[in-house]
Design an enzyme around this catalytic site. Structure first.
Site, PDB file in Angstrom:
ATOM      1  N   SER A 159     -19.369  51.496 -89.034  1.00  0.00           N
ATOM      2  CA  SER A 159     -20.220  50.609 -89.820  1.00  0.00           C
ATOM      3  C   SER A 159     -20.078  50.963 -91.299  1.00  0.00           C
ATOM      4  O   SER A 159     -19.008  51.375 -91.753  1.00  0.00           O
ATOM      5  CB  SER A 159     -21.667  50.732 -89.343  1.00  0.00           C
ATOM      6  OG  SER A 159     -22.496  49.771 -89.949  1.00  0.00           O
ATOM      7  N   LYS A 177     -22.234  44.336 -90.615  1.00  0.00           N
ATOM      8  CA  LYS A 177     -22.453  45.728 -90.228  1.00  0.00           C
ATOM      9  C   LYS A 177     -23.879  45.966 -89.726  1.00  0.00           C
ATOM     10  O   LYS A 177     -24.096  46.827 -88.856  1.00  0.00           O
ATOM     11  CB  LYS A 177     -22.143  46.655 -91.398  1.00  0.00           C
ATOM     12  CG  LYS A 177     -20.664  46.686 -91.784  1.00  0.00           C
ATOM     13  CD  LYS A 177     -19.755  47.031 -90.615  1.00  0.00           C
ATOM     14  CE  LYS A 177     -18.330  47.295 -91.071  1.00  0.00           C
ATOM     15  NZ  LYS A 177     -17.400  47.540 -89.932  1.00  0.00           N
TER      16      LYS A 177
END
Length: 293
Positions: A159, A177
């Site tokens: 992420s 994300k």
């Protein structure tokens, strides 16, 4: 004399973990042909695992798999697939199982990024990043979950820290994300009873990566003008070390976590660009802006 600030060393995971902790294990990594995911794959292989790396560019994958095998002495196979197309992922999983017989660990790392103000960002560009990062993560989980369950294995999702606050010119990646983090959390609670763990690694500015070039225009680890408690930018090895830990037996009770790998930089993070002038006048940072998808 004014004391100089500390700069953290860059460590090799083999200085801490035994080299055979992943012996007999198999890693399936999307985005493994380059950058952070290639570095994580190399680290996992150095500790005994074989690997399959997945991406769209077969030539790059083939070269990367050859390099990884030569560096680690383990087997790495290139598997061409597009994480936006579930059938290609299912085909890649089938080939990995045919080759290795199992999948223990999965790194969901395929991603896309560029800088763009909302006004210049097309709907197609926004959708494409969501499809690669968020839907691509979901598709990878769907294609692999039965095998990871069987192995009592684990997921790592790559992420970022961009969505922890509002980050100008990053609405597409921030949304994508945030979705990745949420997917991991649900996997942790749904699949934990089946013996599956799921965690997120969120690298900060990482040297030698496309993300670093996109976000800063820099390819250096010198952190002049950049506030970081540990004195430098993130290195690929830092993320790789965290991956080794998360897949290792030492992390057997760790799941549903989001772990920034940024040397504490997020605690000091200000604006990436002069604010508000950079959003009033995007041309002042136009060398970093790109919205061509």
């Amino acid at each position: 004399m004014t004391p100089s600030a500390y700069s953290a060393p860059v460590m090799d995971s083999r200085s801490t973990f035994k080299e055979d902790i992943f012996l007999g294990k198999v890693l399936f990594c999307t985005g493994g042909g380059s950058g952070i995911c290639k570095g994580m794959t190399e680290a996992i292989m150095r500790h005994g695992a074989n690997a399959a790396i997945i991406g769209r560019n077969l030539d790059r994958l083939t070269q990367a798999s050859k390099e990884l095998a030569e560096k680690t002495g383990k087997v790495c196979i290139p598997l061409q697939a597009d994480v936006r197309q579930p059938q290609t992922l299912r085909d890649a999983v089938r080939k990995a199982i045919e080759k290795f017989g199992r999948i223990d660990f999965v790194i969901c790392g395929a991603a896309g990024n560029f800088m763009s103000p909302i006004a210049a960002l097309s709907e197609n560009a926004f959708r494409t990043v969501i499809e690669i990062d968020t839907l691509g993560t979901y598709n990878t989980v769907k294609a692999t979950i039965s095998h990871v369950r069987e192995a009592k294995g684990a997921y790592i999702h790559v992420s970022a820290t961009l969505h922890y606050r509002g980050t100008p010119y990053q609405i597409h990646v921030s949304a994508a994300k945030a979705g990745v983090d949420a997917i991991s959390n649900v996997i942790a609670v749904e699949e934990g009873p089946h013996g599956v763990r799921s965690n997120v690694l969120a690298p900060g500015f990482t040297t030698g990566t496309e993300g670093m070039r996109v976000m800063t225009g820099k390819k250096t680890n010198k952190a002049e003008g950049f506030s970081n408690p540990l004195g430098r930018f993130t290195e690929i090895q830092d993320v790789a070390n965290a991956a080794v830990y998360l897949f290792s037996p030492a992390a057997c009770y760790l799941t549903g976590q989001v772990i920034p790998i940024d040397g504490g930089a997020e605690h000091l993070r200000g604006d990436f660009f002069p604010y508000p002038s950079s959003v009033i006048n995007p041309s002042s940072v136009e060398t970093l802006l790109k919205a061509k998808i």
